[in-house]
Design a protein around this motif. Sequence first.
Motif, PDB file in Angstrom:
ATOM      1  N   GLN A  99      22.901  -7.507  33.541  1.00 20.80           N
ATOM      2  CA  GLN A  99      22.690  -7.901  34.930  1.00 20.80           C
ATOM      3  C   GLN A  99      23.766  -7.310  35.848  1.00 20.80           C
ATOM      4  O   GLN A  99      23.480  -6.906  36.975  1.00 20.80           O
ATOM      5  CB  GLN A  99      22.669  -9.424  35.033  1.00 20.80           C
ATOM      6  CG  GLN A  99      21.448 -10.034  34.357  1.00 20.80           C
ATOM      7  CD  GLN A  99      21.322 -11.516  34.620  1.00 20.80           C
ATOM      8  OE1 GLN A  99      21.983 -12.060  35.475  1.00 20.80           O
ATOM      9  NE2 GLN A  99      20.454 -12.176  33.874  1.00 20.80           N
ATOM     10  N   LEU A 147      22.899  -3.690  36.420  1.00 23.52           N
ATOM     11  CA  LEU A 147      21.793  -3.562  37.376  1.00 23.52           C
ATOM     12  C   LEU A 147      22.291  -3.769  38.803  1.00 23.52           C
ATOM     13  O   LEU A 147      21.950  -2.999  39.707  1.00 23.52           O
ATOM     14  CB  LEU A 147      20.702  -4.583  37.050  1.00 23.52           C
ATOM     15  CG  LEU A 147      19.527  -4.660  38.037  1.00 23.52           C
ATOM     16  CD1 LEU A 147      18.782  -3.332  38.096  1.00 23.52           C
ATOM     17  CD2 LEU A 147      18.589  -5.786  37.633  1.00 23.52           C
ATOM     18  N   ARG A 186      15.824   2.069  46.562  1.00 21.90           N
ATOM     19  CA  ARG A 186      15.759   0.653  46.173  1.00 21.90           C
ATOM     20  C   ARG A 186      14.326   0.123  46.196  1.00 21.90           C
ATOM     21  O   ARG A 186      13.960  -0.734  45.383  1.00 21.90           O
ATOM     22  CB  ARG A 186      16.610  -0.199  47.130  1.00 21.90           C
ATOM     23  CG  ARG A 186      18.105  -0.012  46.969  1.00 21.90           C
ATOM     24  CD  ARG A 186      18.851  -0.873  47.967  1.00 21.90           C
ATOM     25  NE  ARG A 186      20.291  -0.639  47.909  1.00 21.90           N
ATOM     26  CZ  ARG A 186      21.162  -1.249  48.672  1.00 21.90           C
ATOM     27  NH1 ARG A 186      20.752  -2.119  49.583  1.00 21.90           N
ATOM     28  NH2 ARG A 186      22.464  -0.987  48.548  1.00 21.90           N
ATOM     29  N   ILE A 228      12.225   0.255  42.977  1.00 18.89           N
ATOM     30  CA  ILE A 228      12.812  -0.628  41.962  1.00 18.89           C
ATOM     31  C   ILE A 228      12.463  -2.083  42.263  1.00 18.89           C
ATOM     32  O   ILE A 228      12.070  -2.838  41.374  1.00 18.89           O
ATOM     33  CB  ILE A 228      14.350  -0.439  41.899  1.00 18.89           C
ATOM     34  CG1 ILE A 228      14.672   0.969  41.405  1.00 18.89           C
ATOM     35  CG2 ILE A 228      14.989  -1.497  40.991  1.00 18.89           C
ATOM     36  CD1 ILE A 228      16.151   1.303  41.424  1.00 18.89           C
ATOM     37  N   MET A 229      12.569  -2.468  43.542  1.00 12.32           N
ATOM     38  CA  MET A 229      12.212  -3.830  43.931  1.00 12.32           C
ATOM     39  C   MET A 229      10.733  -4.093  43.669  1.00 12.32           C
ATOM     40  O   MET A 229      10.350  -5.169  43.214  1.00 12.32           O
ATOM     41  CB  MET A 229      12.525  -4.060  45.412  1.00 12.32           C
ATOM     42  CG  MET A 229      13.994  -4.261  45.720  1.00 12.32           C
ATOM     43  SD  MET A 229      14.699  -5.689  44.827  1.00 12.32           S
ATOM     44  CE  MET A 229      13.648  -7.020  45.412  1.00 12.32           C
ATOM     45  N   LEU A 275      10.324  -4.660  39.907  1.00 14.78           N
ATOM     46  CA  LEU A 275      10.868  -5.952  39.475  1.00 14.78           C
ATOM     47  C   LEU A 275       9.962  -7.115  39.902  1.00 14.78           C
ATOM     48  O   LEU A 275       9.822  -8.098  39.162  1.00 14.78           O
ATOM     49  CB  LEU A 275      12.285  -6.142  40.052  1.00 14.78           C
ATOM     50  CG  LEU A 275      13.352  -5.203  39.471  1.00 14.78           C
ATOM     51  CD1 LEU A 275      14.682  -5.406  40.182  1.00 14.78           C
ATOM     52  CD2 LEU A 275      13.533  -5.429  37.966  1.00 14.78           C
ATOM     53  N   LYS A 276       9.369  -6.985  41.098  1.00 16.12           N
ATOM     54  CA  LYS A 276       8.459  -8.036  41.562  1.00 16.12           C
ATOM     55  C   LYS A 276       7.197  -8.099  40.701  1.00 16.12           C
ATOM     56  O   LYS A 276       6.627  -9.169  40.474  1.00 16.12           O
ATOM     57  CB  LYS A 276       8.087  -7.791  43.022  1.00 16.12           C
ATOM     58  CG  LYS A 276       9.204  -8.119  43.985  1.00 16.12           C
ATOM     59  CD  LYS A 276       8.809  -7.798  45.427  1.00 16.12           C
ATOM     60  CE  LYS A 276       9.940  -8.103  46.393  1.00 16.12           C
ATOM     61  NZ  LYS A 276       9.559  -7.772  47.798  1.00 16.12           N
ATOM     62  N   GLY A 309       8.578  -9.406  37.116  1.00 16.57           N
ATOM     63  CA  GLY A 309       9.440 -10.576  37.091  1.00 16.57           C
ATOM     64  C   GLY A 309       8.694 -11.881  37.288  1.00 16.57           C
ATOM     65  O   GLY A 309       7.636 -11.940  37.821  1.00 16.57           O
TER      66      GLY A 309
END
Length: 226
Positions: free
Chosen positions: A200, A203, A215, A218-219, A222-223, A226
């Motif tokens: 973490q 990251l 970014r 990547i966001m 992850l959404k 996640g």
Amino acid sequence: MTKIKKQIPKLSVFQTFKTKNKELTGEAMRQRGIITHLVSETLPTRKTRTAIAHKLAEQNGTTWQNIYSGIFRDLDEILLPLELVIEAGRLPIKRGPKALQEQGVPYYQLTDSGLLVAASVSNTEKERMRIMNDFFEKESNTKEKDLKKAIITLLDVAPNFVLLLLQKYIESYSEGTIDKLVPFNSEYIKKAFDDALHVQRELLEGFSSLSNSDREPIMSLLKKIG
């Protein structure tokens, strides 16, 4: 004559069954129940062994008599010796044995170390924030102002990261990796870090160095996962 080695008290709030490593043992659930009850109650009458037994029995659908001996043992043999809980005073009683009437019934409260344990097993983000604010009110609990500011900020923007950090910290204490919980400092937190926390951190460091355009995908990823 062979000396009997005195058993060192061990906190069990994260103890799981060997065959079911995600299922908490009865002892773990009971100690969690005691700690979360004490951190949420303010009235002395609700912080006695009997009051704790009634509350935990209600939560678990059993009678308070069935759980009382376990609570007595957890307090007297684990939580009090480890100084996670202390006796806060005694309440007078009018019935029962004369000696008990004279001495009164003890009621309990969490120490500063106990507050950290409570935060690590708290059920909600709001409750965790309240506990940690109470903990940081006493300056002697941490002499690192940046650490205090970082934890309070992260509780707002990344509460699950703080929860994981606290859980690893308490687990390290339970396993003997660190020998005390207070003062709360970066040196002891570092000892509690494991691979998950290192990942973490990597990251976070990598993400903060990226441009906004880098970014975004990547966001998005992850959404989705996640």
